[in-house]
Design a protein around this motif. Structure first.
Motif, PDB file in Angstrom:
ATOM      1  N   ARG A  93       0.695  -1.147   0.175  1.00 29.85           N
ATOM      2  CA  ARG A  93       0.004  -0.126  -0.075  1.00 29.85           C
ATOM      3  C   ARG A  93       0.801   1.154  -0.018  1.00 29.85           C
ATOM      4  O   ARG A  93       0.772   2.040  -0.714  1.00 29.85           O
ATOM      5  CB  ARG A  93      -0.772  -0.131   1.358  1.00 29.85           C
ATOM      6  CG  ARG A  93      -1.693   1.366   1.599  1.00 29.85           C
ATOM      7  CD  ARG A  93      -2.798   1.743   0.226  1.00 29.85           C
ATOM      8  NE  ARG A  93      -3.192   2.928   0.432  1.00 29.85           N
ATOM      9  CZ  ARG A  93      -2.929   3.922   0.140  1.00 29.85           C
ATOM     10  NH1 ARG A  93      -1.701   4.036  -0.422  1.00 29.85           N
ATOM     11  NH2 ARG A  93      -3.157   5.128   0.242  1.00 29.85           N
ATOM     12  N   TRP A  94       1.793   1.237   0.720  1.00 30.41           N
ATOM     13  CA  TRP A  94       2.784   2.487   1.029  1.00 30.41           C
ATOM     14  C   TRP A  94       4.103   1.979   0.652  1.00 30.41           C
ATOM     15  O   TRP A  94       5.109   2.639   1.068  1.00 30.41           O
ATOM     16  CB  TRP A  94       2.777   3.083   2.237  1.00 30.41           C
ATOM     17  CG  TRP A  94       1.341   3.737   2.676  1.00 30.41           C
ATOM     18  CD1 TRP A  94       0.526   3.336   3.567  1.00 30.41           C
ATOM     19  CD2 TRP A  94       1.078   4.951   2.301  1.00 30.41           C
ATOM     20  NE1 TRP A  94      -0.545   4.231   3.509  1.00 30.41           N
ATOM     21  CE2 TRP A  94      -0.192   5.204   2.905  1.00 30.41           C
ATOM     22  CE3 TRP A  94       1.621   5.986   1.348  1.00 30.41           C
ATOM     23  CZ2 TRP A  94      -0.980   6.517   2.732  1.00 30.41           C
ATOM     24  CZ3 TRP A  94       0.991   7.229   1.201  1.00 30.41           C
ATOM     25  CH2 TRP A  94      -0.332   7.364   1.871  1.00 30.41           C
ATOM     26  N   LEU A  95       4.415   1.329  -0.114  1.00 30.42           N
ATOM     27  CA  LEU A  95       5.360   0.608  -0.632  1.00 30.42           C
ATOM     28  C   LEU A  95       6.417   1.720  -1.132  1.00 30.42           C
ATOM     29  O   LEU A  95       7.728   1.804  -0.924  1.00 30.42           O
ATOM     30  CB  LEU A  95       5.456  -0.440  -1.723  1.00 30.42           C
ATOM     31  CG  LEU A  95       6.764  -1.285  -2.466  1.00 30.42           C
ATOM     32  CD1 LEU A  95       7.749  -1.505  -1.285  1.00 30.42           C
ATOM     33  CD2 LEU A  95       6.589  -2.209  -3.418  1.00 30.42           C
ATOM     34  N   ALA A  96       6.076   2.623  -2.128  1.00 33.49           N
ATOM     35  CA  ALA A  96       6.922   3.432  -2.881  1.00 33.49           C
ATOM     36  C   ALA A  96       7.390   4.502  -1.732  1.00 33.49           C
ATOM     37  O   ALA A  96       8.384   4.992  -1.834  1.00 33.49           O
ATOM     38  CB  ALA A  96       6.061   4.399  -4.024  1.00 33.49           C
ATOM     39  N   THR A  97       6.459   4.828  -0.785  1.00 32.51           N
ATOM     40  CA  THR A  97       6.768   5.770   0.206  1.00 32.51           C
ATOM     41  C   THR A  97       7.863   5.394   1.239  1.00 32.51           C
ATOM     42  O   THR A  97       8.920   5.907   1.479  1.00 32.51           O
ATOM     43  CB  THR A  97       5.581   6.097   1.152  1.00 32.51           C
ATOM     44  OG1 THR A  97       4.354   6.641   0.193  1.00 32.51           O
ATOM     45  CG2 THR A  97       5.932   7.375   2.019  1.00 32.51           C
ATOM     46  N   LEU A  98       7.654   4.101   1.610  1.00 35.71           N
ATOM     47  CA  LEU A  98       8.429   3.499   2.602  1.00 35.71           C
ATOM     48  C   LEU A  98       9.790   3.239   2.014  1.00 35.71           C
ATOM     49  O   LEU A  98      10.856   3.311   2.762  1.00 35.71           O
ATOM     50  CB  LEU A  98       7.901   2.347   3.302  1.00 35.71           C
ATOM     51  CG  LEU A  98       6.602   2.780   4.029  1.00 35.71           C
ATOM     52  CD1 LEU A  98       6.086   1.156   5.082  1.00 35.71           C
ATOM     53  CD2 LEU A  98       7.052   3.714   5.257  1.00 35.71           C
ATOM     54  N   TYR A  99       9.919   2.559   0.792  1.00 37.20           N
ATOM     55  CA  TYR A  99      10.952   2.438   0.074  1.00 37.20           C
ATOM     56  C   TYR A  99      11.641   3.691  -0.259  1.00 37.20           C
ATOM     57  O   TYR A  99      13.008   3.850  -0.161  1.00 37.20           O
ATOM     58  CB  TYR A  99      11.062   1.505  -1.298  1.00 37.20           C
ATOM     59  CG  TYR A  99      12.267   1.278  -1.683  1.00 37.20           C
ATOM     60  CD1 TYR A  99      13.240   0.423  -1.325  1.00 37.20           C
ATOM     61  CD2 TYR A  99      12.458   2.038  -3.135  1.00 37.20           C
ATOM     62  CE1 TYR A  99      14.295   0.333  -2.061  1.00 37.20           C
ATOM     63  CE2 TYR A  99      13.663   1.768  -3.628  1.00 37.20           C
ATOM     64  CZ  TYR A  99      14.745   1.041  -3.215  1.00 37.20           C
ATOM     65  OH  TYR A  99      15.826   0.786  -3.815  1.00 37.20           O
ATOM     66  N   GLY A 100      11.082   4.883  -0.389  1.00 38.66           N
ATOM     67  CA  GLY A 100      11.531   5.910  -0.677  1.00 38.66           C
ATOM     68  C   GLY A 100      12.338   6.573   0.421  1.00 38.66           C
ATOM     69  O   GLY A 100      13.375   7.076   0.559  1.00 38.66           O
ATOM     70  N   PHE A 101      11.964   6.199   1.764  1.00 34.94           N
ATOM     71  CA  PHE A 101      12.595   6.760   3.053  1.00 34.94           C
ATOM     72  C   PHE A 101      13.865   5.948   2.982  1.00 34.94           C
ATOM     73  O   PHE A 101      14.774   6.455   3.406  1.00 34.94           O
ATOM     74  CB  PHE A 101      11.676   6.675   3.997  1.00 34.94           C
ATOM     75  CG  PHE A 101      10.867   7.865   4.332  1.00 34.94           C
ATOM     76  CD1 PHE A 101      11.278   9.083   5.025  1.00 34.94           C
ATOM     77  CD2 PHE A 101       9.581   7.795   4.095  1.00 34.94           C
ATOM     78  CE1 PHE A 101      10.745  10.087   5.122  1.00 34.94           C
ATOM     79  CE2 PHE A 101       8.759   9.017   4.316  1.00 34.94           C
ATOM     80  CZ  PHE A 101       9.341  10.241   4.804  1.00 34.94           C
ATOM     81  N   ALA A 102      13.779   4.494   2.635  1.00 30.20           N
ATOM     82  CA  ALA A 102      15.179   3.966   2.808  1.00 30.20           C
ATOM     83  C   ALA A 102      15.874   4.287   1.789  1.00 30.20           C
ATOM     84  O   ALA A 102      17.339   4.362   2.028  1.00 30.20           O
ATOM     85  CB  ALA A 102      14.726   2.146   2.577  1.00 30.20           C
ATOM     86  N   PHE A 103      15.524   4.721   0.653  1.00 27.72           N
ATOM     87  CA  PHE A 103      16.524   5.129  -0.321  1.00 27.72           C
ATOM     88  C   PHE A 103      16.961   6.475  -0.119  1.00 27.72           C
ATOM     89  O   PHE A 103      18.031   7.241  -0.541  1.00 27.72           O
ATOM     90  CB  PHE A 103      15.671   5.256  -1.625  1.00 27.72           C
ATOM     91  CG  PHE A 103      16.429   5.756  -3.008  1.00 27.72           C
ATOM     92  CD1 PHE A 103      17.176   4.595  -3.486  1.00 27.72           C
ATOM     93  CD2 PHE A 103      16.502   6.717  -3.511  1.00 27.72           C
ATOM     94  CE1 PHE A 103      18.318   4.992  -4.628  1.00 27.72           C
ATOM     95  CE2 PHE A 103      17.333   7.246  -4.695  1.00 27.72           C
ATOM     96  CZ  PHE A 103      18.169   6.081  -5.172  1.00 27.72           C
ATOM     97  N   PHE A 104      16.222   7.300   0.966  1.00 28.29           N
ATOM     98  CA  PHE A 104      16.839   8.694   1.199  1.00 28.29           C
ATOM     99  C   PHE A 104      18.010   8.465   2.156  1.00 28.29           C
ATOM    100  O   PHE A 104      19.188   9.015   1.926  1.00 28.29           O
ATOM    101  CB  PHE A 104      15.701   9.347   2.073  1.00 28.29           C
ATOM    102  CG  PHE A 104      16.297  10.561   2.971  1.00 28.29           C
ATOM    103  CD1 PHE A 104      16.617  11.611   2.080  1.00 28.29           C
ATOM    104  CD2 PHE A 104      16.517  10.705   4.027  1.00 28.29           C
ATOM    105  CE1 PHE A 104      17.216  12.893   2.809  1.00 28.29           C
ATOM    106  CE2 PHE A 104      17.044  11.614   5.154  1.00 28.29           C
ATOM    107  CZ  PHE A 104      17.385  12.634   4.154  1.00 28.29           C
ATOM    108  N   SER A 105      18.015   7.294   2.822  1.00 28.00           N
ATOM    109  CA  SER A 105      19.214   6.888   3.732  1.00 28.00           C
ATOM    110  C   SER A 105      20.313   6.614   2.674  1.00 28.00           C
ATOM    111  O   SER A 105      21.568   7.108   2.538  1.00 28.00           O
ATOM    112  CB  SER A 105      19.042   5.825   4.468  1.00 28.00           C
ATOM    113  OG  SER A 105      20.292   5.345   4.948  1.00 28.00           O
TER     114      SER A 105
END
Length: 416
Positions: free
Chosen positions: A348-360
């Motif tokens: 459901r929020w995959l793009a968002t949560l992976y986005g925060f991982a990718f921010f790191s």
């Protein structure tokens, strides 16, 4: 009683010409086109610096800003795609990427390079890079297609690196760096029609099953309160640090050590070629081995390869060999990382949560590029950054080991 984070079914809008194969092919082409030009930017450092009388720290700052803004923009681009669909986000990101390349092409000051290579391309990548493609794969494709699709999408970015590195060198040698950037900008326009295959429907709260009805804030609170997600995010920092430093500074490092410019081009191309093998292999292996062990092995292998590479004299053979090992472990962290996010929290929020991982990941990339330029200008050597990369690799290998590979438990309201 509790419910786990479910695998969301493929979107109901799929059908007609948008078969799983078409979606994977179009998404892979987007990944290739968006990752290719930026992976060749290291070859523009020396000709642009020589023409305008800049130090390497000027170009390094622009690419460091690019990595940072890519990371900052990624969670927000992911949230918009999760809520309103993917096509608009990818198309706008591609157009920003084009404008950034043209700003580099026609600019002649450090500010113009920082605007083009840094701000415009950084935010553009947050909207059109393979991260959005992988998230779309997770939403659009049946579960049985996801492993190979995530590997293929990641490998396609690597093929872009393999393809654009020698093309970039050839264009610069034959026509100059300005026409090379113009060609890259023209090719980026192809992303807009390809994005139509990535269309995901907009999602209203009433369209989501009760077990997955979360707000943006609730999803973030759940993720950052989950120990395994935090460890995953911390480990991903190292991936960005290592990749960005090597992409931007390795060509110049090889020239400094007596290798030819062409050798640097073929090393970057070799990394891209062998990452195709690494990404596809990891995409297949992650369905058979614990993902946390795969990530630990990748980070530790990178660290040991770096130790060997910088400890012996640089030759064409050693440089290519380093490219082979680096390629096998290059973006192969992405499939297990994105899969772990989907496994823990659903799509459901995959793009968002992976986005925060990718921010790191991109904070690491920002520091890798920036520190590489600063340290070289101060000491005339990249050696301290190479050893810092080794240290980060070992730490990330350890950080990933305690990750628990299981869906997060969510309470479900019971009928009276």
């Amino acid at each position: 009683m509790s419910a786990t984070a479910a695998d969301v079914r493929p979107a109901s809008g799929i059908g007609g010409w948008r078969t799983p194969l078409v979606i994977i092919v179009c998404g892979s082409l987007i990944g290739m086109l968006t990752f290719g030009p930026r992976s060749a930017f290291g070859f523009f450092m020396q000709p642009m610096s020589h023409e305008f009388g800049w130090g390497r720290d000027v170009f390094a700052l622009a690419l460091a800003v690019q990595n940072l803004l890519w990371g900052i923009g990624q969670p927000f681009a992911g949230a918009i795609a999760d809520r309103f669909g993917t096509v608009r986000v990818i198309s706008v990101g591609a157009l920003m990427y084009v404008l950034g390349l043209l700003a580099m092409r026609y600019g002649s000051t450090p500010a113009s390079v920082e605007l083009g290579a840094g701000v415009l391309i950084g935010f553009g990548l947050s909207g059109c890079s393979f991260n959005l493609v992988l998230s779309a794969f997770g939403k659009l494709l049946p579960v049985e297609w996801r492993g190979i699709a995530l590997g293929a999408g990641t490998a396609a970015g690597s093929f872009g690196q393999f393809l654009f590195a020698p093309i970039g060198v050839a264009l610069i040698d034959s026509f100059g760096w300005q026409p090379a950037l113009t060609v890259f900008a023209a090719l980026m326009l192809l992303v807009v029609p390809l994005s139509l295959a990535m269309a995901t429907p907009s999602v209203a709260p009433g369209d989501v099953p009760a077990s997955e009805q979360q707000s943006f804030k609730q999803a973030l609170a759940e993720a950052f309160g989950h120990r395994s997600y935090v460890l995953l995010v911390l480990g991903f920092f190292t991936c960005g640090f290592q990749l960005a430093f090597i992409t931007v500074h390795l060509p110049a490092y090889l020239v400094d050590r007596g290798a030819s410019v062409q050798t640097g081009g073929w090393v970057i191309a070799t990394i891209g070629l062998f990452n195709i093998v690494g990404s596809l292999s990891v995409g297949w292996l992650q369905g058979r081995l614990p993902k946390r062990y795969i990530l630990s092995v990748i980070y530790f292998t990178r660290a040991m390869a770096t130790v060997v590479f910088i400890s012996f004299p640089i030759t064409t053979f050693s440089a290519i060999a380093f490219g082979v090992v680096s390629g096998l472990t290059w973006l192969s962290t992405v499939p297990p990382t994105s899969s772990l996010v989907a496994l823990m929290f659903g799509t459901r929020w995959l793009a968002t949560l992976y986005g925060f991982a990718f921010f790191s990941h991109q904070v690491g990339g920002f520091l890798g590029v920036l520190l590489g330029g600063i340290v070289f200008e101060k000491f005339g050597s990249y050696t301290p950054i190479w050893w810092l990369s080794v240290l980060f690799g070992v730490l990330s290998a350890l950080i990933n080991l305690p990750i628990v590979e299981a869906p997060v438990a969510r309470p479900v309201a019971q009928a009276a």
